[in-house]
Design a protein around this motif. Structure first.
Motif, mmCIF file in Angstrom:
data_model
loop_
_atom_site.group_PDB
_atom_site.id
_atom_site.type_symbol
_atom_site.label_atom_id
_atom_site.label_comp_id
_atom_site.label_asym_id
_atom_site.label_seq_id
_atom_site.Cartn_x
_atom_site.Cartn_y
_atom_site.Cartn_z
ATOM 1 N N CYS A 302 0.840 -1.213 0.000
ATOM 2 C CA CYS A 302 0.000 0.000 0.000
ATOM 3 C C CYS A 302 0.871 1.258 0.000
ATOM 4 O O CYS A 302 0.578 2.233 -0.696
ATOM 5 C CB CYS A 302 -0.930 -0.015 1.197
ATOM 6 S SG CYS A 302 -2.196 -1.306 1.150
ATOM 7 N N LEU A 303 1.930 1.259 0.794
ATOM 8 C CA LEU A 303 2.811 2.430 0.823
ATOM 9 C C LEU A 303 3.507 2.624 -0.513
ATOM 10 O O LEU A 303 3.726 3.768 -0.944
ATOM 11 C CB LEU A 303 3.842 2.263 1.950
ATOM 12 C CG LEU A 303 3.284 2.289 3.379
ATOM 13 C CD1 LEU A 303 4.401 2.097 4.395
ATOM 14 C CD2 LEU A 303 2.555 3.599 3.648
ATOM 15 N N SER A 304 3.822 1.522 -1.189
ATOM 16 C CA SER A 304 4.445 1.650 -2.511
ATOM 17 C C SER A 304 3.465 2.253 -3.507
ATOM 18 O O SER A 304 3.850 3.099 -4.328
ATOM 19 C CB SER A 304 4.910 0.268 -2.996
ATOM 20 O OG SER A 304 5.889 -0.267 -2.130
ATOM 21 N N GLN A 305 2.212 1.868 -3.444
ATOM 22 C CA GLN A 305 1.218 2.412 -4.363
ATOM 23 C C GLN A 305 0.985 3.903 -4.122
ATOM 24 O O GLN A 305 0.648 4.645 -5.047
ATOM 25 C CB GLN A 305 -0.097 1.657 -4.224
ATOM 26 C CG GLN A 305 -0.049 0.213 -4.682
ATOM 27 C CD GLN A 305 -1.405 -0.453 -4.596
ATOM 28 O OE1 GLN A 305 -2.444 0.174 -4.782
ATOM 29 N NE2 GLN A 305 -1.407 -1.765 -4.325
ATOM 30 N N LEU A 306 1.138 4.335 -2.879
ATOM 31 C CA LEU A 306 0.865 5.732 -2.543
ATOM 32 C C LEU A 306 2.132 6.580 -2.500
ATOM 33 O O LEU A 306 2.104 7.712 -2.007
ATOM 34 C CB LEU A 306 0.155 5.809 -1.189
ATOM 35 C CG LEU A 306 -1.241 5.183 -1.145
ATOM 36 C CD1 LEU A 306 -1.775 5.160 0.278
ATOM 37 C CD2 LEU A 306 -2.200 5.951 -2.051
#
Length: 444
Positions: A302-306
Motif C-alpha cells: 500500500c505504501l508503494s502504491q501511494l
C-alpha cells in the motif's frame, strides 16, 4: 416521557379534575343537608319546650345538661327575660357547658302562637352543642377524600391498561418496522382490520416504505450500473498507460506524468470496486474472498502504491514494523487493502507538508494497524469524519468518502475503526480479527 405515560397522565388529570369538582359539589350539598337536619331537630325540640312555658303563673321546662335555653316575654312593648341558662352562647355560637368549658353551639329561636298566649309574645332560643354535627361532617369529608384518592389510583391503573390497549396496534407497527434493517427487508406493514385513523396511518407508512425501497433500489442500480460501465474505459486507459510505459519509447520528462496518470486510474478503479461492494443491498451477507494475508507485506504494498501521492503532497511515509512476527490473518485481502490504502491516503492528504506519516503494526493476539499524521488543526470532529461526503478541510483535495468507505469495509470484515484527533495529531487505529466469521466466505 413516552406516549403511554402522557395518555395515562391526561386520563388521570381529567378524572381528578372532574371527580374533584363533582365531589366538592356533592360534599357541599351533603354538609348542608346534615346542617338542615340538625337545625330541624333543634327547632322541633325548641318548639316542644316552648309549648310547656306558661306566663301566669310562670312555668318553665328545664333543658338538659347539654342544652342552653333563653326565654323572653314581650308585652305592651316591653321585653322581659324569664330564663337564661348559665353560659348561654353569644352571637358567635360559643358558650360554656355546666363545667364552664367552652363549647360550640347551634341555636334556633321559636315564637309562641296566638292560641297559646293572646296578650303577649314568648320567644324561646334553644342552643344545642354541635359536636356530633361537626364529627359527622369531618367523617363525611374523610370518606370523600379517601374515596377520591382510591378513585384516582383506580383511574391511573385503568388509564394505564387502556393506554396499553390503545397503543397495542401502534406497538405492533413499531415492532414490525424495527425488523427492517436494510432496504431488502422492507415489507409492507400489516393493515388493521378497522377502517380508522390507525388504518390510514399504516397505509401511509406502507406507501412511504414503498417509495423508500424504490428509491434505494434505483440508487443501488445506478451505482452498480455506473461502476460497471466505467470499468471498461478505465481498464482500457490502464492497459494503454502500462503498454506505453513498458514500450521504452517514453522520454524522461513524460514518464513521471504518465506514472501519475496510471496511479490515478488505479485509484479510480479501486473506488469503483468499493462502490460495487457498498452498493449491494445487504453488506452483512456479501461473499468474502477469504485468504491468508500477511499484514506487513500488505502495508508495504500500500505504501508503494501511494508513494506518488506522498511526493505530490510533500510528505514522507514510514512503516514501523514490530520486533516480533505477526501471524498472518484470514480475511479478504482485497477489501483490507482498500481500507489501508484509504487510511494512509487520507493521512497523506491532510498531513502538514514536510511531515512524516507513520504506519505501525502491533498486536500479538489482536492485530492492529495504526496510521498517524500531523495536522494543521489541533483537533476536529472525528465522528463526523466517518460520514459520507464530510471533509475536515474543504481546501484539501479529496472525494470525501475515504474514511466512510473504510468504516463500512472494516465493519464488513468484522473489525473496528477508531479515530482520534488531539494535539495536532490524527490517529486512525484499525483493529482486525484473526479470522473473519461474518458473511459467506469463499475460499480462494
Amino acid at each position: 416521557m413516552n406516549l403511554r405515560s402522557r395518555i395515562v397522565l391526561a386520563i388521570t388529570a381529567v378524572f381528578a379534575a372532574v371527580s374533584l369538582l363533582a365531589g366538592w359539589l356533592m360534599l357541599t350539598r351533603a354538609e348542608k343537608s346534615l346542617q338542615n337536619a340538625f337545625d330541624r331537630a333543634v327547632q322541633t325540640r325548641a318548639g316542644w319546650l316552648l309549648s310547656q312555658v306558661s306566663v301566669d303563673p310562670v312555668v318553665l321546662p328545664l333543658p338538659t345538661e347539654s342544652e342552653q335555653m333563653l326565654v323572653t316575654y314581650q308585652t305592651y312593648g316591653r321585653w322581659r327575660e324569664l330564663f337564661r341558662s348559665p353560659g348561654f352562647p353569644a352571637a358567635s355560637g360559643i358558650g360554656r357547658d355546666a363545667n364552664r368549658h367552652p363549647r360550640s353551639y347551634r341555636s334556633k329561636t321559636v315564637q309562641n302562637s296566638s292560641l297559646q298566649l293572646s296578650n303577649g309574645q314568648l320567644n324561646l332560643t334553644l342552643a344545642v352543642p354541635d359536636a356530633s354535627l361537626i364529627q359527622d361532617i369531618e367523617r363525611l369529608r374523610w370518606v370523600f377524600g379517601l374515596g377520591w384518592f382510591v378513585g384516582l389510583i383506580l383511574a391511573f391503573l385503568g388509564g394505564y391498561a387502556v393506554a396499553g390497549w390503545l397503543l397495542k396496534p401502534i406497538q405492533a407497527i413499531v415492532n414490525q418496522a424495527s425488523k427492517i434493517t436494510n432496504t431488502t427487508t422492507i415489507e409492507p406493514l400489516d393493515l388493521p382490520a378497522t377502517q380508522d385513523e390507525l388504518y390510514q396511518l399504516t397505509n401511509t407508512l406502507n406507501q412511504m416504505l414503498a417509495r423508500i425501497r424504490e428509491s434505494a433500489e434505483l440508487q443501488q442500480n445506478f451505482f452498480g450500473a455506473a461502476a460497471h460501465e466505467l470499468r471498461t474505459p478505465l481498464a482500457v486507459m490502464k492497459t494503454g498507460l502500462e503498454v506505453t510505459l513498458d514500450s521504452g519509447q517514453v522520454d524522461g520528462r513524460t514518464a513521471p506524468f504518465l506514472l501519475g496518470q496510471l496511479d490515478e486510474v488505479r485509484r479510480l478503479t479501486r473506488l469503483l470496486d468499493e462502490f460495487l461492494t457498498l452498493s449491494r443491498p445487504d453488506k452483512t451477507s456479501q461473499s468474502l474472498r477469504i485468504e491468508s494475508v500477511d499484514l506487513a507485506t500488505l502495508i508495504n504494498q500500500c505504501l508503494s502504491q501511494l508513494a506518488g501521492a506522498a511526493t505530490d503532497y510533500e510528505v514522507s511515509t514510514r512503516f514501523d514494523e514490530p520486533d516480533f512476527a505477526i501471524q498472518p490473518i484470514s480475511t479478504d485481502g482485497v477489501k483490507l487493502a482498500h481500507v489501508v490504502l484509504n487510511l494512509v491516503e487520507n493521512a497523506i492528504k491532510y498531513a502538514v507538508p514536510n511531515s512524516v506519516v507513520v504506519v505501525q503494526l502491533s498486536g500479538e493476539t489482536v492485530p492492529m494497524i495504526r496510521v498517524q499524521n500531523q495536522t494543521v488543526c489541533e483537533t476536529g470532529p472525528v465522528l463526523d469524519l466517518m460520514q459520507p461526503y464530510f471533509r475536515a478541510n474543504p481546501f484539501k483535495d479529496g472525494h470525501g468518502l475515504g474514511l466512510w468507505i473504510s468504516h463500512q469495509l472494516t465493519t464488513l470484515l468484522g473489525g473496528e475503526l477508531h479515530l482520534e484527533w488531539q494535539g495536532f495529531i490524527f490517529v486512525s487505529t484499525l483493529v482486525l480479527p484473526q479470522e473473519v466469521r461474518s458473511g459467506q466466505p469463499i475460499k480462494s
